[in-house]
Structure formats: C-alpha cells, structure tokens
Scaffold this motif. Structure first.
Motif, mmCIF file in Angstrom:
data_model
loop_
_atom_site.group_PDB
_atom_site.id
_atom_site.type_symbol
_atom_site.label_atom_id
_atom_site.label_comp_id
_atom_site.label_asym_id
_atom_site.label_seq_id
_atom_site.Cartn_x
_atom_site.Cartn_y
_atom_site.Cartn_z
ATOM 1 N N LEU A 78 -6.438 6.297 5.497
ATOM 2 C CA LEU A 78 -5.176 6.826 6.008
ATOM 3 C C LEU A 78 -4.104 6.829 4.918
ATOM 4 N N GLN A 79 -4.088 5.805 4.073
ATOM 5 C CA GLN A 79 -3.118 5.771 2.975
ATOM 6 C C GLN A 79 -3.380 6.884 1.970
ATOM 7 N N SER A 80 -4.655 7.249 1.789
ATOM 8 C CA SER A 80 -4.964 8.350 0.868
ATOM 9 C C SER A 80 -4.454 9.686 1.401
ATOM 10 N N ILE A 81 -4.363 9.799 2.719
ATOM 11 C CA ILE A 81 -3.805 11.006 3.334
ATOM 12 C C ILE A 81 -2.286 10.992 3.241
ATOM 13 N N GLY A 82 -1.695 9.816 3.444
ATOM 14 C CA GLY A 82 -0.261 9.651 3.244
ATOM 15 C C GLY A 82 0.532 9.562 4.528
ATOM 16 N N ALA A 118 1.457 -0.256 8.830
ATOM 17 C CA ALA A 118 1.429 0.553 7.610
ATOM 18 C C ALA A 118 2.045 1.927 7.808
ATOM 19 N N PHE A 119 2.039 2.421 9.074
ATOM 20 C CA PHE A 119 2.540 3.768 9.363
ATOM 21 C C PHE A 119 3.500 3.715 10.546
ATOM 22 N N PRO A 120 4.708 3.189 10.322
ATOM 23 C CA PRO A 120 5.651 2.974 11.423
ATOM 24 C C PRO A 120 6.108 4.251 12.121
#
Length: 218
Positions: A78-82, A118-120
């Motif tokens: 998910l972090q690689s997607i942003g 991580a993704f608020p």
C-alpha cells in the motif's frame, strides 16, 4: 461499484469473481499483471473477463479497494501505491499475517489498525478474517446462519461494506458491527482458534454464530 482487488491468491480471486457476478466493475491488481504464468493461475477471473492491472491502476480504478494480500506484505504494498492514491477510498481489509513459523505477525496491534494508522485519510473496514474464502462468497452453503464481523472507525465506509457483503448473500442480521478499528484485533486473533477448529473438524468450510440469550435480561 468500482472495486479494485489487491491480491491474486485464492481469496482475491474468489471475491473478485463473486462481486463481478453481482454486477460490480472489478479490476484485479497485481505486481506482475503481464506475467503469462499469473494469467494461467487466474483461471476464474480471466474466464469472467475481469481486467488484470498493476496494483496502482487497480486502486486508481476503484471506489473500494480490497486488501487480499498476505498480511506481512500489505502495508509495504500500500505504501508503494501511496497515500494520495488511496485517500478517500474505502479500504476493505480481509488480510491476516502469519510469520514463517505460523504465528501471527500482528500479536498486539492488528494489521487493520496498522493500515489505518499509516493511511489516516483512507477509511479502513476489517471483515472476513474469521472465515474461509469459500464461505465468504457462499454464506448459504452452511446448514445454518453464520456471523461475519465489521471493525472500523467510519460509519459511511461500514455502510458501503455492508452493501458489498449483502451482494455476496450475507443478510443484515448476519453482520455484527464490533465497533472501531481497534476491534480488528479480535477478528485477526481468531486465526489460532480457526485453525484448531479446522483440524478438529477436518474442514475449513465452517462458520461461527453469535447467539443471543433466549430472553432479554430484566
């Protein structure tokens, strides 16, 4: 709805095919969408005419993103997607993480909580982590009713997920809202009991049911 499924394993394939049959516009996201070996593995989604795209493209397509990736790899993917790409989209998280020795990868804070932290700006709803993939898409395959759980902080996101569960055959009464995303710990930590029940009964195709008392307490 437009649904992006992240994960090409058995769970992702089952959910993608079932929601497509229910009339949703589904894209399956993979890190290797053009790999002929992958396309050979995705027999049912390919036969159903579903598009196989890169993970970022699947998210860009979606109103609802479904995380069906291995729980130990979910946050990194998910972090690689942003975060900007995921902002505002409902994230339906079904993943549970296991270490190589079979123990849970999130023994204290759940994966659902970690993703939400991580993704608020992305409302996360945890569900389906207490049942096998076959029951996810065929709740009426059991002899009796079963219970499926929701955990999440955003009421609107939960309503969206309830609707998607209904499209798979889950009745309103079979869905139990546990409360905020912190309750995802209970869902994910059920994994040990799930495995024990499967070993005792010889099958993964079983559900659990929350049964209220026969009469209300005075």
């Amino acid at each position: 709805m437009r649904i992006g499924i992240l994960g090409t394993g058995n769970v992702g394939q089952a959910l993608a095919s079932a929601w497509a049959r229910a009339g949703h516009d589904v894209v399956v996201g993979s890190r290797r969408p053009d790999d002929p070996a992958l396309l050979a593995e995705l027999k049912e989604p390919v036969a159903a005419g579903l598009r196989i795209e890169g993970s970022a493209a699947a998210v860009a397509h979606a109103e609802v993103v479904v995380n069906a990736t291995p729980g130990t790899a979910s946050v990194a993917l998910l972090q690689s997607i942003g975060a900007p790409a995921l902002a505002g989209r409902v994230l339906l998280d079904v993943a549970v993480g296991f270490l190589p020795d079979g123990t849970p990868s999130h023994p204290v804070v759940s994966l659902g909580e970690e993703i939400q932290q991580a993704f608020p700006d992305t409302p996360v709803v945890k569900t389906f982590s207490t049942i096998d993939r076959g029951l996810m898409v065929a709740p009426h395959s059991l002899e009796g009713p079963s219970t499926v759980f929701l955990s999440g902080d955003d009421p609107d996101a939960k309503r969206v997920v309830r609707g998607l569960l209904a499209d798979l055959g889950w009745s309103h009464d079979s869905v139990l809202d546990l409360g905020p995303i912190a309750t995802a710990r209970g869902q994910e930590h059920f994994a040990d009991l799930f495995v024990a029940i499967a070993q005792a009964t010889g099958t993964y195709e079983f559900g659990i049911r929350v049964v209220p008392p026969a009469t209300a307490a005075p």
